[in-house]
Design an enzyme around this catalytic site. Sequence first.
Site, short mmCIF file in Angstrom:
data_model
loop_
_atom_site.label_atom_id
_atom_site.label_comp_id
_atom_site.label_asym_id
_atom_site.label_seq_id
_atom_site.Cartn_x
_atom_site.Cartn_y
_atom_site.Cartn_z
N LYS A 88 -3.83 -21.59 8.14
CA LYS A 88 -3.89 -20.95 9.48
C LYS A 88 -5.09 -20.01 9.57
CE LYS A 88 0.29 -19.19 9.03
NZ LYS A 88 0.61 -19.70 7.67
N ARG B 209 -5.85 -18.71 -4.48
CA ARG B 209 -6.48 -18.09 -3.31
C ARG B 209 -6.97 -16.66 -3.60
NH1 ARG B 209 -3.50 -17.10 2.30
NH2 ARG B 209 -1.99 -16.11 0.94
N ARG C 86 8.51 -17.05 0.26
CA ARG C 86 7.86 -17.18 1.58
C ARG C 86 8.07 -18.59 2.16
NH1 ARG C 86 2.13 -15.61 -0.25
NH2 ARG C 86 1.45 -16.26 1.82
N ARG D 259 -3.87 -11.56 -3.30
CA ARG D 259 -2.80 -10.84 -2.61
C ARG D 259 -1.58 -10.70 -3.51
NH1 ARG D 259 -2.43 -13.72 3.26
NH2 ARG D 259 -0.22 -13.61 2.72
N ARG E 235 7.47 -15.54 14.47
CA ARG E 235 8.05 -16.15 13.28
C ARG E 235 9.57 -16.15 13.31
NH1 ARG E 235 3.40 -14.80 9.46
NH2 ARG E 235 3.98 -15.75 7.52
P1 AP5 Z 1 -5.16 -19.86 4.35
O1 AP5 Z 1 -6.05 -20.24 5.49
O2 AP5 Z 1 -5.29 -18.50 3.78
O3 AP5 Z 1 -3.64 -20.19 4.72
P2 AP5 Z 1 -2.62 -19.44 5.68
O4 AP5 Z 1 -1.80 -20.49 6.37
O5 AP5 Z 1 -3.35 -18.46 6.57
O6 AP5 Z 1 -1.75 -18.72 4.58
P3 AP5 Z 1 -1.11 -17.27 4.51
O7 AP5 Z 1 -0.59 -17.14 3.11
O8 AP5 Z 1 -2.06 -16.21 4.98
O9 AP5 Z 1 0.04 -17.42 5.52
P4 AP5 Z 1 1.31 -16.58 5.63
O10 AP5 Z 1 1.82 -17.06 6.92
O11 AP5 Z 1 2.23 -16.65 4.47
O12 AP5 Z 1 0.73 -15.08 5.54
P5 AP5 Z 1 0.60 -13.91 6.58
O13 AP5 Z 1 -0.54 -13.10 6.17
O14 AP5 Z 1 0.70 -14.40 7.99
O15 AP5 Z 1 -5.39 -20.96 3.20
C1 AP5 Z 1 -4.70 -20.84 1.97
C2 AP5 Z 1 -5.63 -21.33 0.82
O16 AP5 Z 1 -5.87 -22.72 0.99
C3 AP5 Z 1 -7.01 -20.65 0.84
O17 AP5 Z 1 -7.40 -20.46 -0.50
C4 AP5 Z 1 -7.92 -21.66 1.55
O18 AP5 Z 1 -9.25 -21.55 1.10
C5 AP5 Z 1 -7.27 -22.98 1.14
N1 AP5 Z 1 -7.37 -24.03 2.18
C6 AP5 Z 1 -7.23 -23.87 3.53
N2 AP5 Z 1 -7.34 -25.06 4.14
C7 AP5 Z 1 -7.54 -25.99 3.16
C8 AP5 Z 1 -7.71 -27.42 3.18
N3 AP5 Z 1 -7.70 -28.13 4.31
N4 AP5 Z 1 -7.86 -28.03 1.99
C9 AP5 Z 1 -7.87 -27.34 0.82
N5 AP5 Z 1 -7.73 -25.99 0.73
C10 AP5 Z 1 -7.54 -25.33 1.90
O19 AP5 Z 1 1.96 -13.10 6.32
C11 AP5 Z 1 2.16 -12.40 5.12
C12 AP5 Z 1 3.48 -11.65 5.18
O20 AP5 Z 1 3.45 -10.69 6.27
C13 AP5 Z 1 4.73 -12.49 5.46
O21 AP5 Z 1 5.25 -13.08 4.27
C14 AP5 Z 1 5.67 -11.43 6.05
O22 AP5 Z 1 6.21 -10.61 5.04
C15 AP5 Z 1 4.73 -10.58 6.89
N6 AP5 Z 1 4.61 -11.07 8.26
C16 AP5 Z 1 3.50 -11.59 8.85
N7 AP5 Z 1 3.76 -11.93 10.12
C17 AP5 Z 1 5.07 -11.64 10.34
C18 AP5 Z 1 5.93 -11.80 11.47
N8 AP5 Z 1 5.50 -12.32 12.63
N9 AP5 Z 1 7.21 -11.40 11.34
C19 AP5 Z 1 7.66 -10.85 10.19
N10 AP5 Z 1 6.90 -10.69 9.09
C20 AP5 Z 1 5.61 -11.09 9.16
#
Ligand code: AP5
Length: 207
Positions: A10, A124, A166, A155, A85
């Site tokens: 994402k 990552r 997660r 992270r 979410r």
């Molecule tokens: P990346 O682009 O970083 O993936 P992502 O989907 O953004 O992953 P996240 O881990 O950031 O998502 P998340 O939803 O768990 O975290 P968030 O910060 O929102 O890519 C991942 C890796 O793959 C990278 O190394 C990249 O280079 C590689 N890659 C990408 N595309 C690729 C491809 N096509 N091929 C190969 N490699 C590839 O949330 C974190 C925490 O915050 C949650 O767990 C929760 O505690 C809290 N939180 C956030 N939002 C909420 C909410 N709305 N409600 C409640 N809690 C929340």
Amino acid sequence: MLFGPPGAGKGTQAQLLVDRYDLAHVSSGDIFRHNLRQGTPLGLRAKEYMDRGELVPDDVVIDIMLDKIMSIHSDEGFILDGFPRSTRQAEELESALTARARNVDRVLHIDVPEDELVRRLGGRYVCRECQAPYTIANSATIPACDRCGGELYQRDDDRPEAVQKRIDVYREETMPLLNHYRQKGLLSDIPGQDTVDGVFQSIVGAL
Ligand code: AP5
């Protein structure tokens, strides 16, 4: 809206969309991590949940996210990354957008199998400054961020136990929203196992 499990890509795709379409990027995870770096009460509260791989409670998330989204000028487009979410978050978002005569044009569901998510998150690294994600196979030499020169780090919630939690939380609490958006005719399924550029082309096609 970018929708998908942890590690689906994402954040990676959001940056490409920002560059191509000049949109505001609103990422709930980035907002919490920014607050944590600043040591704010919000950041410290969110960290308790994030480190365990659990969702931050709706009461904390909704106000901060709606404030941010509603502060975007009505002429400007935006990408939501990581919000909503939960069913309550989706309902509150819809009423806030309707009140401003705005709406969600498309929900992009990036799907990636679980073993690939675990592999990606294990390697990552993220830029402390601009949050750009990288996959680094050899952790002996960690480069600086290509985009801004910032320091790359791993992270806390990319530890294997937190990653598994997660993924489980995504399946239980967030995936049910997919049906809601599918029924509204807003959902596009994007195969997320292609290259970064291949996924981006699918997204551009869907948009
Ligand atoms: P990346 O682009 O970083 O993936 P992502 O989907 O953004 O992953 P996240 O881990 O950031 O998502 P998340 O939803 O768990 O975290 P968030 O910060 O929102 O890519 C991942 C890796 O793959 C990278 O190394 C990249 O280079 C590689 N890659 C990408 N595309 C690729 C491809 N096509 N091929 C190969 N490699 C590839 O949330 C974190 C925490 O915050 C949650 O767990 C929760 O505690 C809290 N939180 C956030 N939002 C909420 C909410 N709305 N409600 C409640 N809690 C929340």
